[in-house]
Design a protein around this motif. Structure first.
Motif, PDB file in Angstrom:
ATOM      1  N   LEU A  18       0.819  -1.207   0.000  1.00  0.00           N
ATOM      2  CA  LEU A  18       0.000   0.000   0.000  1.00  0.00           C
ATOM      3  C   LEU A  18       0.857   1.264   0.000  1.00  0.00           C
ATOM      4  CD1 LEU A  18      -2.809  -1.098   2.478  1.00  0.00           C
ATOM      5  CD2 LEU A  18      -2.845  -1.119  -0.032  1.00  0.00           C
ATOM      6  N   ALA A  19       2.030   1.196   0.632  1.00  0.00           N
ATOM      7  CA  ALA A  19       2.904   2.369   0.685  1.00  0.00           C
ATOM      8  C   ALA A  19       3.404   2.755  -0.702  1.00  0.00           C
ATOM      9  CB  ALA A  19       4.079   2.095   1.620  1.00  0.00           C
ATOM     10  N   ILE A  20       3.790   1.773  -1.523  1.00  0.00           N
ATOM     11  CA  ILE A  20       4.313   2.108  -2.845  1.00  0.00           C
ATOM     12  C   ILE A  20       3.196   2.623  -3.759  1.00  0.00           C
ATOM     13  CG2 ILE A  20       4.089  -0.216  -3.818  1.00  0.00           C
ATOM     14  CD1 ILE A  20       6.879   2.384  -4.491  1.00  0.00           C
ATOM     15  N   VAL A  21       1.972   2.148  -3.579  1.00  0.00           N
ATOM     16  CA  VAL A  21       0.849   2.685  -4.348  1.00  0.00           C
ATOM     17  C   VAL A  21       0.654   4.164  -4.012  1.00  0.00           C
ATOM     18  CG1 VAL A  21      -1.657   2.616  -4.639  1.00  0.00           C
ATOM     19  CG2 VAL A  21      -0.355   0.487  -4.642  1.00  0.00           C
ATOM     20  N   ALA A  22       0.672   4.499  -2.735  1.00  0.00           N
ATOM     21  CA  ALA A  22       0.465   5.885  -2.304  1.00  0.00           C
ATOM     22  C   ALA A  22       1.562   6.805  -2.830  1.00  0.00           C
ATOM     23  CB  ALA A  22       0.401   5.945  -0.774  1.00  0.00           C
ATOM     24  N   THR A  23       2.822   6.414  -2.697  1.00  0.00           N
ATOM     25  CA  THR A  23       3.913   7.298  -3.115  1.00  0.00           C
ATOM     26  C   THR A  23       3.973   7.440  -4.639  1.00  0.00           C
ATOM     27  OG1 THR A  23       5.500   5.455  -3.032  1.00  0.00           O
ATOM     28  CG2 THR A  23       5.313   6.840  -1.072  1.00  0.00           C
ATOM     29  N   SER A  24       3.609   6.400  -5.372  1.00  0.00           N
ATOM     30  CA  SER A  24       3.613   6.507  -6.838  1.00  0.00           C
ATOM     31  C   SER A  24       2.528   7.465  -7.318  1.00  0.00           C
ATOM     32  CB  SER A  24       3.414   5.122  -7.467  1.00  0.00           C
ATOM     33  OG  SER A  24       4.523   4.288  -7.196  1.00  0.00           O
ATOM     34  N   LEU A  25       1.370   7.391  -6.693  1.00  0.00           N
ATOM     35  CA  LEU A  25       0.309   8.346  -7.032  1.00  0.00           C
ATOM     36  C   LEU A  25       0.741   9.778  -6.752  1.00  0.00           C
ATOM     37  CD1 LEU A  25      -2.836   6.455  -5.654  1.00  0.00           C
ATOM     38  CD2 LEU A  25      -2.387   7.011  -8.049  1.00  0.00           C
ATOM     39  N   LEU A  26       1.357   9.996  -5.614  1.00  0.00           N
ATOM     40  CA  LEU A  26       1.822  11.330  -5.260  1.00  0.00           C
ATOM     41  C   LEU A  26       2.926  11.805  -6.192  1.00  0.00           C
ATOM     42  CD1 LEU A  26       1.838  11.034  -1.353  1.00  0.00           C
ATOM     43  CD2 LEU A  26       0.259  12.376  -2.765  1.00  0.00           C
ATOM     44  N   PHE A  27       3.794  10.896  -6.605  1.00  0.00           N
ATOM     45  CA  PHE A  27       4.868  11.274  -7.533  1.00  0.00           C
ATOM     46  C   PHE A  27       4.288  11.825  -8.827  1.00  0.00           C
ATOM     47  CE2 PHE A  27       7.844  10.689 -10.941  1.00  0.00           C
ATOM     48  CZ  PHE A  27       9.066  11.046 -10.386  1.00  0.00           C
ATOM     49  N   VAL A  28       3.309  11.124  -9.376  1.00  0.00           N
ATOM     50  CA  VAL A  28       2.717  11.551 -10.643  1.00  0.00           C
ATOM     51  C   VAL A  28       1.973  12.873 -10.482  1.00  0.00           C
ATOM     52  CG1 VAL A  28       0.961  10.962 -12.362  1.00  0.00           C
ATOM     53  CG2 VAL A  28       2.587   9.227 -11.580  1.00  0.00           C
ATOM     54  N   VAL A  29       1.297  13.052  -9.364  1.00  0.00           N
ATOM     55  CA  VAL A  29       0.537  14.280  -9.122  1.00  0.00           C
ATOM     56  C   VAL A  29       1.456  15.490  -8.994  1.00  0.00           C
ATOM     57  CG1 VAL A  29      -0.915  15.487  -7.445  1.00  0.00           C
ATOM     58  CG2 VAL A  29      -1.456  13.138  -8.096  1.00  0.00           C
ATOM     59  N   PHE A  30       2.548  15.355  -8.256  1.00  0.00           N
ATOM     60  CA  PHE A  30       3.432  16.492  -7.975  1.00  0.00           C
ATOM     61  C   PHE A  30       4.498  16.706  -9.045  1.00  0.00           C
ATOM     62  CE2 PHE A  30       1.701  15.858  -3.709  1.00  0.00           C
ATOM     63  CZ  PHE A  30       1.452  17.175  -3.329  1.00  0.00           C
ATOM     64  N   ASN A  31       4.622  15.768  -9.983  1.00  0.00           N
ATOM     65  CA  ASN A  31       5.622  15.906 -11.047  1.00  0.00           C
ATOM     66  C   ASN A  31       4.975  15.625 -12.395  1.00  0.00           C
ATOM     67  OD1 ASN A  31       8.366  16.105  -9.418  1.00  0.00           O
ATOM     68  ND2 ASN A  31       7.173  14.465  -8.466  1.00  0.00           N
ATOM     69  N   ARG A  32       4.006  16.465 -12.718  1.00  0.00           N
ATOM     70  CA  ARG A  32       3.244  16.261 -13.939  1.00  0.00           C
ATOM     71  C   ARG A  32       4.145  16.356 -15.166  1.00  0.00           C
ATOM     72  NH1 ARG A  32      -2.289  17.131 -13.882  1.00  0.00           N
ATOM     73  NH2 ARG A  32      -2.109  16.529 -16.078  1.00  0.00           N
ATOM     74  N   GLU A  33       3.989  15.400 -16.040  1.00  0.00           N
ATOM     75  CA  GLU A  33       4.698  15.442 -17.316  1.00  0.00           C
ATOM     76  C   GLU A  33       3.893  16.244 -18.330  1.00  0.00           C
ATOM     77  OE1 GLU A  33       6.644  11.748 -18.862  1.00  0.00           O
ATOM     78  OE2 GLU A  33       5.390  10.806 -17.324  1.00  0.00           O
ATOM     79  N   LYS A  34       4.606  16.720 -19.352  1.00  0.00           N
ATOM     80  CA  LYS A  34       3.910  17.307 -20.477  1.00  0.00           C
ATOM     81  C   LYS A  34       3.150  16.215 -21.218  1.00  0.00           C
ATOM     82  CE  LYS A  34       7.196  21.060 -21.324  1.00  0.00           C
ATOM     83  NZ  LYS A  34       8.186  21.636 -22.283  1.00  0.00           N
ATOM     84  N   SER A  35       2.024  16.574 -21.764  1.00  0.00           N
ATOM     85  CA  SER A  35       1.247  15.606 -22.532  1.00  0.00           C
ATOM     86  C   SER A  35       2.061  15.105 -23.722  1.00  0.00           C
ATOM     87  CB  SER A  35      -0.048  16.254 -23.029  1.00  0.00           C
ATOM     88  OG  SER A  35      -0.712  15.398 -23.937  1.00  0.00           O
ATOM     89  N   SER A  36       1.976  13.827 -23.974  1.00  0.00           N
ATOM     90  CA  SER A  36       2.615  13.247 -25.160  1.00  0.00           C
ATOM     91  C   SER A  36       1.565  12.772 -26.164  1.00  0.00           C
ATOM     92  CB  SER A  36       3.511  12.065 -24.747  1.00  0.00           C
ATOM     93  OG  SER A  36       2.730  11.035 -24.147  1.00  0.00           O
TER      94      SER A  36
END
Length: 423
Positions: free
Chosen positions: A192-210
């Protein structure tokens, strides 16, 4: 054999981040890699070997080595495959984020299923799924260092990743050591910890649309031929690959079998060995975080990477000799402290070195980073399985594992010296 075109996608303009966004990215990389390696180390080094030992105590080392061999045999191509596919992803979330999210969910589901498995074969199936999925996540995550940090900051980025891997790995062992008697709770916490941190990573480090990037079709045949990197054309990449391969071939058997080393070489009971794993991790954590961060900053400051890696290898070889000379719990404590110094420096600077020896081929950075990852995935599969006949030949004396590890580590350092493009 000549290199063949792998049909890589056309690379978008570099998305380097600066200022506050760079600091957020560095912090996010640290957190996510720390949790990922806490999971890897907690599950593989503590929870899983305890579960395997409960099934068949007399054959625990052989069964555990078999599970790890099968697991990693099936996941060798996971990271480069993720890199090749993520180079081509067209989505509003960018190229890397979809892999990070989906693979994390699949891997965590497999971890939660582990506790239900009652045979060696069933455990191996769950581990194959878990390892494949997390490697599919780790490849794009690692490539972000090259994607989003300019060359002047990649040493810092690799330092954060290296420190996170070592700190998280040791922290995972500490936590797992105290959850070893509650296997389901242990597995659930990490999943559960890795699910939470991966979601937060994507939210706080948005990539440009491809979504509108031009990409070429993926061809499986070209993908597999893309695994070949001609050492004559790219000798520095070849030497770095061999050096990393030998390093992990040496140290992985000691790391993977450490719980059994404490039980059968240091002669601790099950409870004491699990608690000792936690103490060893605390000792190592005291040396590795500082070593990893300082090494990253010093390598960027001095512009010297190759000799940092060689020095770190020599420190690790010295550490591996200590349990041979002092086969006691005290000897293991000293080993843990010295090994932490060398290992943190190695993985932080090794990544910075590798980003500088990647082949200069268009649009292949993720795939080539994935190919390099094979150099630590394959040894993870081979090392424990090779340790089993060594142990049988030397009457289950784990000193031979330390000797073999020392030889491989010293050979690894020699392979780094011929690299010419990096100081």
């Amino acid at each position: 054999m000549n290199e063949l075109n792998t049909g890589a996608a056309e690379m978008p303009v570099a998305e380097h981040v600066h200022g506050k966004r760079r600091n957020i990215l560095l912090g996010s990389l640290f957190v996510n890699f720390a949790v990922l390696f806490a999971l890897y180390n907690g599950v593989i080094n503590v929870l899983l070997p305890n579960q395997v030992a409960l099934l068949d105590p007399a054959h625990k080392a052989a069964n555990f080595s078999f599970i790890m061999f099968v697991t990693l045999l099936f996941t060798i191509v996971a990271t480069p495959l993720a890199g090749a596919l993520s180079d081509r992803v067209r989505s509003p979330l960018g190229r890397r984020s979809p892999f990070i999210l989906f693979a994390t969910m699949v891997g965590s589901a497999a971890v939660l299923c582990l506790i239900l498995m009652k045979t060696v074969a069933a455990i191996a199936v769950c581990m194959v799924v878990m390892s494949f999925a997390y490697n599919m996540m780790q490849g794009p995550m690692t490539t972000i260092v090259a994607d989003r940090l300019d060359e002047a900051n990649r040493g810092k980025g690799s330092g954060f990743v290296g420190a996170a891997q070592t700190a998280g790995g040791m922290g995972g062992i500490i936590l797992a050591g105290y959850l070893a008697n509650r296997l389901f709770t242990g597995y659930a916490v990490f999943a559960l910890a890795i699910v939470a941190t991966s979601l937060l990573f994507v939210v706080f480090n948005r990539e440009k649309s491809s979504a509108h990037d031009h990409v070429e079709p993926f061809h499986l045949g070209r993908f597999f031929t893309g695994f070949w990197v001609n050492p004559k054309t790219y000798p520095d990449f070849g030497w770095a690959f061999i050096g990393r391969f030998l390093m992990y071939l040496g140290i992985q058997s000691v790391i993977t079998l450490q719980l059994y080393i404490l039980q059968d070489y240091i002669h601790l009971d099950v409870t004491a060995s699990n608690h000792a794993m936690a103490i060893l991790s605390v000792i190592t954590a005291m040396t590795l975080v500082i070593s990893g961060l300082i090494s990253g900053y010093l390598s960027d400051l001095l512009k010297v990477y190759k000799y940092f890696v060689v020095f770190a290898s020599l420190v690790m070889a010295t550490a591996l000799s200590i349990p041979i000379m002092i086969p006691t719990l005290t000897g293991m404590y000293i080993y843990a402290a010295v090994f932490g110094l060398g290992y943190a420096a190695f993985i932080s600077i090794d990544l910075a070195l590798i980003t500088r020896v990647l082949p200069k081929r268009a649009n292949s950075s993720a795939r080539d980073m994935g190919v390099m990852t094979i150099a630590n995935v394959v040894p993870q599969a081979l090392s424990p399985i090779l340790a089993v006949p060594l142990l049988k030949a030397f009457d289950n004396n784990y000193a031979v594992v330390f000797v073999a590890a020392m030889v491989c580590v010293l050979m690894s350092s020699l392979c780094i010296l011929p690299i010419k493009s990096v100081k």
